[in-house]
Design a protein around this motif. Structure first.
Motif, PDB file in Angstrom:
ATOM      1  N   THR A  17       0.804  -1.224   0.046  1.00  7.80           N
ATOM      2  CA  THR A  17       0.006  -0.059  -0.084  1.00  7.80           C
ATOM      3  C   THR A  17       0.828   1.125  -0.148  1.00  7.80           C
ATOM      4  OG1 THR A  17      -1.817   1.017   1.162  1.00  7.80           O
ATOM      5  CG2 THR A  17      -0.167   0.093   2.503  1.00  7.80           C
ATOM      6  N   PRO A  18       0.240   2.355  -0.737  1.00 15.23           N
ATOM      7  CA  PRO A  18       0.877   3.477  -0.477  1.00 15.23           C
ATOM      8  C   PRO A  18       0.323   4.401   0.738  1.00 15.23           C
ATOM      9  CG  PRO A  18      -0.937   3.825  -1.906  1.00 15.23           C
ATOM     10  CD  PRO A  18      -0.868   2.381  -1.521  1.00 15.23           C
ATOM     11  N   GLU A  19       0.705   5.759   0.819  1.00 13.79           N
ATOM     12  CA  GLU A  19       0.220   6.380   2.101  1.00 13.79           C
ATOM     13  C   GLU A  19      -0.466   7.429   1.603  1.00 13.79           C
ATOM     14  OE1 GLU A  19       2.954   6.648   5.577  1.00 13.79           O
ATOM     15  OE2 GLU A  19       3.294   8.875   4.903  1.00 13.79           O
ATOM     16  N   TYR A  20      -1.781   7.734   2.336  1.00 14.91           N
ATOM     17  CA  TYR A  20      -2.522   8.788   1.934  1.00 14.91           C
ATOM     18  C   TYR A  20      -2.759   9.824   3.230  1.00 14.91           C
ATOM     19  CZ  TYR A  20      -4.420   6.139  -2.095  1.00 14.91           C
ATOM     20  OH  TYR A  20      -4.580   5.396  -3.329  1.00 14.91           O
ATOM     21  N   ASN A  21      -2.186  10.735   3.012  1.00 15.13           N
ATOM     22  CA  ASN A  21      -2.317  12.059   4.018  1.00 15.13           C
ATOM     23  C   ASN A  21      -1.792  11.320   5.324  1.00 15.13           C
ATOM     24  OD1 ASN A  21      -3.614  13.901   2.540  1.00 15.13           O
ATOM     25  ND2 ASN A  21      -5.457  12.590   2.508  1.00 15.13           N
ATOM     26  N   GLY A  22      -0.851  10.551   5.217  1.00 10.08           N
ATOM     27  CA  GLY A  22      -0.190  10.040   6.612  1.00 10.08           C
ATOM     28  C   GLY A  22      -0.751   8.771   7.166  1.00 10.08           C
ATOM     29  N   THR A  23      -1.532   8.128   6.550  1.00  9.47           N
ATOM     30  CA  THR A  23      -2.076   6.950   7.076  1.00  9.47           C
ATOM     31  C   THR A  23      -2.402   6.077   5.833  1.00  9.47           C
ATOM     32  OG1 THR A  23      -3.598   6.027   8.612  1.00  9.47           O
ATOM     33  CG2 THR A  23      -4.509   7.586   7.095  1.00  9.47           C
ATOM     34  N   MET A  24      -3.178   4.919   5.909  1.00 13.80           N
ATOM     35  CA  MET A  24      -3.580   3.837   5.227  1.00 13.80           C
ATOM     36  C   MET A  24      -4.677   4.312   4.224  1.00 13.80           C
ATOM     37  SD  MET A  24      -5.058   0.443   6.828  1.00 13.80           S
ATOM     38  CE  MET A  24      -5.198   0.701   8.777  1.00 13.80           C
ATOM     39  N   PRO A  25      -4.763   3.972   3.111  1.00  9.16           N
ATOM     40  CA  PRO A  25      -6.056   4.281   2.341  1.00  9.16           C
ATOM     41  C   PRO A  25      -7.347   3.684   2.809  1.00  9.16           C
ATOM     42  CG  PRO A  25      -4.247   3.619   1.047  1.00  9.16           C
ATOM     43  CD  PRO A  25      -3.951   3.210   2.248  1.00  9.16           C
ATOM     44  N   ALA A  26      -8.493   4.504   2.843  1.00  4.63           N
ATOM     45  CA  ALA A  26      -9.770   4.022   3.464  1.00  4.63           C
ATOM     46  C   ALA A  26     -10.201   2.677   2.909  1.00  4.63           C
ATOM     47  CB  ALA A  26     -10.874   5.086   3.157  1.00  4.63           C
ATOM     48  N   VAL A  27      -9.803   2.283   1.717  1.00  2.00           N
ATOM     49  CA  VAL A  27     -10.149   1.154   1.180  1.00  2.00           C
ATOM     50  C   VAL A  27      -9.489  -0.011   1.708  1.00  2.00           C
ATOM     51  CG1 VAL A  27      -8.407   1.203  -0.947  1.00  2.00           C
ATOM     52  CG2 VAL A  27     -10.693  -0.105  -1.096  1.00  2.00           C
ATOM     53  N   LEU A  28      -8.490   0.216   2.119  1.00  2.00           N
ATOM     54  CA  LEU A  28      -7.468  -0.876   3.110  1.00  2.00           C
ATOM     55  C   LEU A  28      -8.020  -1.165   4.198  1.00  2.00           C
ATOM     56  CD1 LEU A  28      -5.281  -2.808   3.243  1.00  2.00           C
ATOM     57  CD2 LEU A  28      -3.842  -1.188   3.640  1.00  2.00           C
ATOM     58  N   ASN A  29      -8.380   0.259   5.027  1.00  3.87           N
ATOM     59  CA  ASN A  29      -8.957  -0.013   6.407  1.00  3.87           C
ATOM     60  C   ASN A  29     -10.330  -0.685   6.327  1.00  3.87           C
ATOM     61  OD1 ASN A  29      -8.597   1.016   9.366  1.00  3.87           O
ATOM     62  ND2 ASN A  29     -10.534   2.151   8.627  1.00  3.87           N
ATOM     63  N   ASN A  30     -11.207  -0.304   5.331  1.00  2.00           N
ATOM     64  CA  ASN A  30     -12.378  -0.868   5.055  1.00  2.00           C
ATOM     65  C   ASN A  30     -12.354  -2.459   5.003  1.00  2.00           C
ATOM     66  OD1 ASN A  30     -15.209  -1.014   5.101  1.00  2.00           O
ATOM     67  ND2 ASN A  30     -14.973  -1.456   2.973  1.00  2.00           N
ATOM     68  N   ALA A  31     -11.383  -3.016   4.327  1.00  4.58           N
ATOM     69  CA  ALA A  31     -11.063  -4.211   3.995  1.00  4.58           C
ATOM     70  C   ALA A  31     -10.579  -4.816   5.437  1.00  4.58           C
ATOM     71  CB  ALA A  31      -9.920  -4.693   2.926  1.00  4.58           C
ATOM     72  N   ILE A  32      -9.754  -4.349   6.161  1.00  2.00           N
ATOM     73  CA  ILE A  32      -9.456  -4.956   7.324  1.00  2.00           C
ATOM     74  C   ILE A  32     -10.546  -4.996   8.361  1.00  2.00           C
ATOM     75  CG2 ILE A  32      -8.008  -4.496   9.446  1.00  2.00           C
ATOM     76  CD1 ILE A  32      -5.839  -3.499   7.544  1.00  2.00           C
ATOM     77  N   ASP A  33     -11.779  -3.961   8.237  1.00  2.00           N
ATOM     78  CA  ASP A  33     -12.590  -3.926   9.241  1.00  2.00           C
ATOM     79  C   ASP A  33     -13.676  -5.170   8.771  1.00  2.00           C
ATOM     80  OD1 ASP A  33     -12.022  -1.648  10.441  1.00  2.00           O
ATOM     81  OD2 ASP A  33     -13.302  -0.350   9.421  1.00  2.00           O
ATOM     82  N   TRP A  34     -13.838  -5.534   7.621  1.00  2.00           N
ATOM     83  CA  TRP A  34     -14.791  -6.578   7.079  1.00  2.00           C
ATOM     84  C   TRP A  34     -14.109  -7.841   7.393  1.00  2.00           C
ATOM     85  CZ3 TRP A  34     -19.564  -6.989   5.931  1.00  2.00           C
ATOM     86  CH2 TRP A  34     -20.095  -5.967   5.361  1.00  2.00           C
ATOM     87  N   LEU A  35     -12.700  -7.963   7.282  1.00  2.00           N
ATOM     88  CA  LEU A  35     -12.054  -9.149   7.746  1.00  2.00           C
ATOM     89  C   LEU A  35     -11.675  -9.331   9.188  1.00  2.00           C
ATOM     90  CD1 LEU A  35      -8.785  -8.829   5.287  1.00  2.00           C
ATOM     91  CD2 LEU A  35     -10.756 -10.361   5.163  1.00  2.00           C
ATOM     92  N   SER A  36     -12.033  -8.552  10.076  1.00  2.00           N
ATOM     93  CA  SER A  36     -11.961  -8.688  11.513  1.00  2.00           C
ATOM     94  C   SER A  36     -13.339  -9.284  12.138  1.00  2.00           C
ATOM     95  CB  SER A  36     -11.890  -7.333  12.193  1.00  2.00           C
ATOM     96  OG  SER A  36     -13.012  -6.208  12.149  1.00  2.00           O
ATOM     97  N   ARG A  37     -14.342  -9.389  11.210  1.00  2.00           N
ATOM     98  CA  ARG A  37     -15.800  -9.729  11.733  1.00  2.00           C
ATOM     99  C   ARG A  37     -16.052 -11.219  11.092  1.00  2.00           C
ATOM    100  NH1 ARG A  37     -14.831  -6.113  14.672  1.00  2.00           N
ATOM    101  NH2 ARG A  37     -15.868  -4.298  15.106  1.00  2.00           N
ATOM    102  N   PRO A  38     -16.776 -12.057  11.766  1.00  2.00           N
ATOM    103  CA  PRO A  38     -17.306 -11.864  13.198  1.00  2.00           C
ATOM    104  C   PRO A  38     -16.224 -11.715  14.236  1.00  2.00           C
ATOM    105  CG  PRO A  38     -17.863 -13.986  12.540  1.00  2.00           C
ATOM    106  CD  PRO A  38     -17.227 -13.278  11.194  1.00  2.00           C
ATOM    107  N   TYR A  39     -16.674 -10.973  15.231  1.00  2.00           N
ATOM    108  CA  TYR A  39     -15.428 -10.529  16.133  1.00  2.00           C
ATOM    109  C   TYR A  39     -14.786 -11.908  16.738  1.00  2.00           C
ATOM    110  CZ  TYR A  39     -13.339  -8.967  20.456  1.00  2.00           C
ATOM    111  OH  TYR A  39     -12.176  -8.830  21.468  1.00  2.00           O
ATOM    112  N   GLY A  40     -13.451 -11.912  16.638  1.00  2.00           N
ATOM    113  CA  GLY A  40     -12.653 -13.117  17.267  1.00  2.00           C
ATOM    114  C   GLY A  40     -12.786 -14.505  16.352  1.00  2.00           C
ATOM    115  N   ALA A  41     -13.386 -14.251  15.463  1.00  2.00           N
ATOM    116  CA  ALA A  41     -13.252 -15.452  14.291  1.00  2.00           C
ATOM    117  C   ALA A  41     -13.204 -15.107  13.032  1.00  2.00           C
ATOM    118  CB  ALA A  41     -14.819 -16.448  14.486  1.00  2.00           C
ATOM    119  N   GLY A  42     -12.918 -13.757  12.630  1.00  2.00           N
ATOM    120  CA  GLY A  42     -12.761 -13.176  11.053  1.00  2.00           C
ATOM    121  C   GLY A  42     -11.777 -13.775  10.398  1.00  2.00           C
ATOM    122  N   ALA A  43     -11.767 -13.627   9.333  1.00  2.00           N
ATOM    123  CA  ALA A  43     -10.761 -14.215   8.261  1.00  2.00           C
ATOM    124  C   ALA A  43      -9.303 -13.768   8.657  1.00  2.00           C
ATOM    125  CB  ALA A  43     -10.902 -13.943   6.921  1.00  2.00           C
TER     126      ALA A  43
END
Length: 183
Positions: A81-107
């Motif tokens: 990933t590149p860096e957008y405004n000093g942090t990770m791109p929103a699309v990447l953050n969103n992917a991690i959010d989806w991968l973290s669920r269901p809580y404790g058992a995400g992919a």
């Protein structure tokens, strides 16, 4: 799901641009992977709606299901990933959010994880990679310490820089060779 002969690495690319440097890095890693390693770029991150618990019920969007299945089927997860405004791109953050669920058992839970990439700044995406590692840790991934390949892409084609390519391929190799500690 490591077999005796093959390790699968799912790759999330933080830039949506078709010819982005980070996509080109990911594509290079597909071809530079060592024998016995399959590197799969997970496409379609731009099709996944922003995470909303109301969408994550009985009818999860197909794009989020595909993301989860791709990462669940892999042995390792690499973010390029590149860096957008000093942090990770929103699309990447969103992917991690989806991968973290269901809580404790995400992919992403228990998956060895690393973040690398390039950006046209002297810092090479350092903060983006740190933030991706932090978010992945909170989501339950096993961030592999010591893997750093934050490449400044200031002049020329980074993919023609043998030392930079060696660091990026080395990061992939380090992720693949990492053996998680026994629980």
């Amino acid at each position: 799901m490591t077999t005796s002969t093959q390790t699968r690495v799912a790759v999330l690319v933080g830039s949506l641009r078709a010819d982005s440097l980070n996509r080109r890095i990911a594509e290079h890693l597909v071809t530079a992977a060592p024998e016995g390693v399959v590197v799969d770029i997970v496409d379609g991150l731009d099709q996944i709606p922003f995470y909303n618990e109301e969408l994550d019920g009985e009818s999860v969007p197909a794009s989020a299901v595909a993301l989860r299945e791709s990462v669940a089927a892999a042995d390792r997860l690499l973010v390029v990933t590149p860096e957008y405004n000093g942090t990770m791109p929103a699309v990447l953050n969103n992917a991690i959010d989806w991968l973290s669920r269901p809580y404790g058992a995400g992919a992403i839970v228990g998956k060895p994880f690393a973040a690398v990439g390039a950006t046209p700044t002297p810092y090479g995406g350092k903060w983006s990679h740190e933030h991706a590692r932090h978010s992945a840790t909170i989501a339950g991934a096993l961030v592999v310490e010591g893997i750093v390949a934050s490449e400044p892409a200031l002049e020329g084609d980074l993919l023609q820089d043998d030392a930079a390519i060696e660091r990026l391929v080395g990061a992939l190799n380090d992720l693949v060779s990492h053996t998680p500690a026994a629980a």
